[in-house]
Scaffold this active site. Structure first.
Site, PDB file in Angstrom:
ATOM      1  N   CYS A   2     -43.056  64.483  11.221  1.00 17.85           N
ATOM      2  CA  CYS A   2     -42.419  65.609  10.554  1.00 17.85           C
ATOM      3  C   CYS A   2     -42.109  66.683  11.596  1.00 17.85           C
ATOM      4  CB  CYS A   2     -43.259  66.269   9.459  1.00 17.85           C
ATOM      5  SG  CYS A   2     -43.733  65.139   8.140  1.00 17.85           S
ATOM      6  N   ARG A  27     -38.389  63.284  14.642  1.00 17.20           N
ATOM      7  CA  ARG A  27     -39.781  63.250  14.204  1.00 17.20           C
ATOM      8  C   ARG A  27     -39.941  62.674  12.803  1.00 17.20           C
ATOM      9  NH1 ARG A  27     -42.969  66.512  17.429  1.00 17.20           N
ATOM     10  NH2 ARG A  27     -44.544  66.601  15.815  1.00 17.20           N
ATOM     11  N   TRP A  74     -41.352  62.801   7.690  1.00 17.74           N
ATOM     12  CA  TRP A  74     -41.680  61.373   7.783  1.00 17.74           C
ATOM     13  C   TRP A  74     -42.800  61.183   6.760  1.00 17.74           C
ATOM     14  CZ3 TRP A  74     -45.824  58.120   8.949  1.00 17.74           C
ATOM     15  CH2 TRP A  74     -45.483  56.802   9.247  1.00 17.74           C
ATOM     16  N   ASN A 100     -46.717  69.839   8.814  1.00 10.84           N
ATOM     17  CA  ASN A 100     -46.725  68.566   9.539  1.00 10.84           C
ATOM     18  C   ASN A 100     -48.182  68.193   9.745  1.00 10.84           C
ATOM     19  OD1 ASN A 100     -46.416  66.451  11.399  1.00 10.84           O
ATOM     20  ND2 ASN A 100     -46.261  67.859  13.127  1.00 10.84           N
ATOM     21  N   GLY A 101     -48.572  67.040   9.203  1.00  8.23           N
ATOM     22  CA  GLY A 101     -49.962  66.615   9.361  1.00  8.23           C
ATOM     23  C   GLY A 101     -50.443  65.993   8.064  1.00  8.23           C
ATOM     24  N   GLU A 487     -41.591  44.480  26.149  1.00  7.40           N
ATOM     25  CA  GLU A 487     -40.802  45.690  25.926  1.00  7.40           C
ATOM     26  C   GLU A 487     -39.397  45.324  25.423  1.00  7.40           C
ATOM     27  OE1 GLU A 487     -41.285  48.641  25.499  1.00  7.40           O
ATOM     28  OE2 GLU A 487     -39.461  49.716  25.998  1.00  7.40           O
ATOM     29  N   LYS A 491     -37.862  46.544  21.874  1.00  8.57           N
ATOM     30  CA  LYS A 491     -36.595  47.289  21.772  1.00  8.57           C
ATOM     31  C   LYS A 491     -35.691  46.630  20.744  1.00  8.57           C
ATOM     32  CE  LYS A 491     -37.370  50.275  23.129  1.00  8.57           C
ATOM     33  NZ  LYS A 491     -38.530  50.706  23.841  1.00  8.57           N
ATOM     34  N   GLU A 494     -37.103  46.968  16.990  1.00  7.94           N
ATOM     35  CA  GLU A 494     -37.166  48.298  16.373  1.00  7.94           C
ATOM     36  C   GLU A 494     -35.797  48.887  16.071  1.00  7.94           C
ATOM     37  OE1 GLU A 494     -39.019  51.422  18.687  1.00  7.94           O
ATOM     38  OE2 GLU A 494     -38.237  50.588  20.529  1.00  7.94           O
ATOM     39  N   HIS A 510     -48.131  26.808  24.473  1.00 11.30           N
ATOM     40  CA  HIS A 510     -49.354  26.841  23.648  1.00 11.30           C
ATOM     41  C   HIS A 510     -49.047  27.267  22.217  1.00 11.30           C
ATOM     42  CE1 HIS A 510     -51.792  26.058  27.153  1.00 11.30           C
ATOM     43  NE2 HIS A 510     -51.086  26.974  27.792  1.00 11.30           N
ATOM     44  N   LYS A 609     -40.248  59.435  16.229  1.00 16.61           N
ATOM     45  CA  LYS A 609     -40.490  59.451  17.681  1.00 16.61           C
ATOM     46  C   LYS A 609     -41.915  59.872  18.017  1.00 16.61           C
ATOM     47  CE  LYS A 609     -38.578  59.639  21.937  1.00 16.61           C
ATOM     48  NZ  LYS A 609     -38.519  58.246  22.340  1.00 16.61           N
TER      49      LYS A 609
HETATM   50  C1  F6R Z   1     -40.805  52.320  21.142  1.00 12.21           C
HETATM   51  C2  F6R Z   1     -41.435  53.603  21.053  1.00 12.21           C
HETATM   52  C3  F6R Z   1     -42.829  53.672  20.543  1.00 12.21           C
HETATM   53  C4  F6R Z   1     -43.646  54.659  21.383  1.00 12.21           C
HETATM   54  C5  F6R Z   1     -45.043  54.836  20.788  1.00 12.21           C
HETATM   55  C6  F6R Z   1     -45.899  55.745  21.637  1.00 12.21           C
HETATM   56  O1  F6R Z   1     -39.518  52.415  21.644  1.00 12.21           O
HETATM   57  O2  F6R Z   1     -40.860  54.599  21.367  1.00 12.21           O
HETATM   58  O3  F6R Z   1     -43.430  52.426  20.545  1.00 12.21           O
HETATM   59  O4  F6R Z   1     -43.716  54.184  22.691  1.00 12.21           O
HETATM   60  O5  F6R Z   1     -44.936  55.355  19.498  1.00 12.21           O
HETATM   61  O6  F6R Z   1     -45.335  57.010  21.749  1.00 12.21           O
HETATM   62  P1  F6R Z   1     -45.761  58.003  22.890  1.00 12.21           P
HETATM   63  O7  F6R Z   1     -45.347  57.408  24.194  1.00 12.21           O
HETATM   64  O8  F6R Z   1     -45.015  59.261  22.586  1.00 12.21           O
HETATM   65  O9  F6R Z   1     -47.241  58.161  22.810  1.00 12.21           O
END
Ligand code: F6R
Length: 614
Positions: A2, A27, A74, A100-101, A487, A491, A494, A510, A609
């Site tokens: 949020c 957020r 969120w 937020n929380g 990774e 990507k 998501e 395996h 994010k």
């Molecule tokens: C994927 C992504 C998330 C963050 C994860 C940790 O693209 O962005 O997997 O890497 O939520 O976030 P931070 O790095 O902000 O702790």
């Protein structure tokens, strides 16, 4: 998660709140809303979905009030709909709150309030909080500050919140515990509140990061006052923001994700700036200086992180173990904190977090700190909670990352980890001088080499066109390219919602090999290093089962070209530095596939994010 914003000043609040909400939309984007005191009325507008929907229901011209609050959500408690959207009002409609929380004990508080005649429109914990404040104010005949202070003493959980009061159009009151909150101080008693500094930067560079347990009162007459929940006065510590407004704009790119992928030559350079000198053969990280002995002599290093940052952590393990010979354990922060981990005094815990706000990572370092470990934070967001909770650390200096999918933060984290491994290795004497110098030269050349990889964009685009409709993809890599495979898969899933898995190439036989047929494209990172021949054998195994192969190869490779269906070439570099280059085509591939599938690249469904819930 949020995002929250607040404004008190002389300009109309609505456009400032709206712009702030757009900046904070990363957020969470389940719903948004504002409450503004306009012509002596507390007017509230809120609706499900993105901030753009809110614009549709507010008549901007009629909104001239100069005090207001806004929220982008969120969802945690209650489904995303208009009613659960913030702000939430008190029973008498005189107070409104954004939050937020999570208020963990909202259930019993709500039951008690219902007994006292309160009614609830939403399913949120936030509505309980504002009605608790109202009840305490009414019962004790307190002013709003006191009522908020007493209410917060009854609350268990995390919050960054701002309250607006119809009866006092000259004042906003905010409080923080666990979730981030920044106060911006403009000229002539103009004030801003926000979850991060991005909504504030174009109005003022002077900010105060509130600490847990602090309540900030901003007032047209009395300015900013900070008191604690225990009613102690706190002198505001005003800091100057270093952020640059351009980094918050699209700058001609269709999406922030693409802009951020293309920023990597610069962001990697910024992460190294002032820390590496090739001609003198020196590497330094300011955050290590005072703790070097402890770090060099650490019996082990534990790295905690989540998501993409966890993938950097895995690479950190390769780098530090290889160059500095210190045992490294990598942990999902969320698992670490709940499994009674063995942490000894003198252990070094590195926390990696782009946002510096991830709740699980934060909780993990608090736990490790309480057991005597040294906490080293690697964060991107300056002034973020994890950065402040750490004993020391390094900022990655990638600049604001706005696309929800992390790209440039990943390569900047790798840079910081590589520098750390070099410093430790040099100090411990575990890197030979020629190797050390070769790696410095290799690091220095990375920005140009990333630039070169970005030129493969057309090739990547045409591969994306061929595979955009698949339902599954497998990513394989060995050694340092295994975390890159993870990774790449993250990507893709998501942002394009295609199921993807990353595996160490040798693990394929395996289990996952059972999945391989002509409908399961396999991306293999097969760059020239010690395990090259083995990876080529893994490719043959895929081919033998009718699999389709997309390979990331070292420039000039002919062997893989003869086996793979598609290849993307990356420049030659030191083996240990390959991830800086091999990840770039994977970022581009997921970006193009997601755009072709009409997905919202910068704001993928269900994600946010900054993951501030546990
Ligand atoms: C994927 C992504 C998330 C963050 C994860 C940790 O693209 O962005 O997997 O890497 O939520 O976030 P931070 O790095 O902000 O702790």
């Amino acid at each position: 998660m949020c995002g929250i914003v607040g404004y008190l000043g002389t300009k109309p609040a609505y456009p400032i709140l709206l712009k702030g909400l757009k900046r904070l939309e990363y957020r969470g984007y389940d719903s948004s809303g504002v409450a503004i005191i306009n012509n002596d009325e507390l007017e509230m507008f809120k609706c499900k979905g993105k901030v753009v929907n809110l614009e549709g229901i507010v008549d901007e011209k009629a909104m001239t009030g100069t005090i207001g609050i806004g929220h982008t959500r969120w969802a945690t408690h209650g489904v995303p709909n208009d009613v659960n959207a913030h702000p939430h009002m008190s029973e008498n409609s005189e107070l409104a709150i954004i939050h937020n929380g999570i208020i963990e004990n909202y259930g019993p508080l709500k039951t008690e309030l219902i007994k006292r005649g309160y009614t609830f429109q939403s399913d949120t914990d936030t509505e309980v909080l504002i009605k608790l404040i109202e009840e305490i104010q009414k019962k004790g005949k307190f002013d709003l500050f006191e009522a908020i202070r007493f209410a917060l003493k009854e609350v268990v959980g995390a919050y960054a919140m701002v309250v607006i009061n119809k009866k006092n159009p000259d004042q906003l009151i905010a409080a923080k515990m666990g979730s981030p909150l920044v106060v911006g101080i403009g000229k002539d008693n103009e004030f801003f509140f926000a979850s991060d500094a991005t909504p504030i930067i174009e109005y003022t560079k002077n900010v105060v990061y509130l600490e847990d347990g602090e309540i900030a009162i901003v007032d047209r007459q009395n300015g900013l006052k900070i008191r604690t929940i225990h009613n102690k006065t706190v002198k505001p510590f005003i800091q100057e923001l270093e952020m640059n407004l351009e980094t918050l704009e699209l700058g001609g790119y269709p999406h922030f994700m693409l802009k951020e992928i293309y920023e990597q030559p610069r962001s990697v350079k910024d992460s190294m700036r002032g820390r590496i000198q090739v001609n003198t053969g020196t590497v330094s990280l300011g955050g290590m200086r005072d703790y070097l002995d402890q770090m060099v002599n650490a019996k082990r290093i534990i790295i905690v992180a989540c998501g993409t940052s966890w993938h950097s952590a895995l690479l950190g393990e390769y780098l530090i173990e290889d160059l500095a010979r210190i045992p490294v354990e990598v942990e999902y922060a969320s698992e670490f904190r709940y499994r009674n981990p063995v942490i000894n005094e003198g252990d070094v815990v590195i926390a990696i977090s782009q946002s510096g706000e991830t709740a699980d990572t934060l909780a993990a370092i608090k736990l490790a700190k309480s057991k005597g470990a040294l906490i080293y934070g690697i964060c991107n967001v300056i002034g973020s909670t994890i950065a402040r909770e750490s004993h020391t650390g390094s900022y990655t200096h990638a600049g604001p990352e706005i696309g929800v999918a992390s790209t440039k933060a990943f390569t900047a984290q790798l840079t910081a980890l590589m520098l750390m491994a070099l410093v430790l290795g040099k100090e411990k004497g575990t890197i030979e001088a020629p190797t050390f110098q070769r790696l410095l030269v290799g690091m220095d050349a990375l920005p140009d080499k990333i630039e070169k990889v970005l030129k493969t964009n057309d090739v990547v685009y045409s591969i994306a066109e061929k595979f955009k409709d698949v339902n599954n993809m497998l990513y394989l890599g060995r050694g340092v390219n295994f975390p890159v495979a993870l990774e790449g898969a993250l990507k893709l899933k998501e942002i394009s919602y295609i199921h993807a898995e990353g595996y160490p190439a040798a693990e394929m036989k395996h289990g996952p090999i059972a999945l391989i047929d002509e409908n399961m494209p396999v991306i293999i990172i097969a760059t020239k290093d010690a395990s090259y021949e083995k990876v080529v054998s893994n490719m043959q195994e895929v081919k033998a089962r009718g699999g389709v192969i997309i390979a990331i190869v070292t420039e000039g490779d002919t062997q893989v070209k003869s086996i793979a269906d598609h290849v993307i070439e990356i420049p030659i570099t030191e083996s240990i530095l390959v991830p800086f280059l091999s990840v770039i085509p994977l970022q581009l591939l997921s970006y193009h596939i997601a755009v072709m599938r009409d997905c919202n690249v910068d704001q993928p469904r269900n994600l946010a994010k900054s993951v501030t819930v546990e």
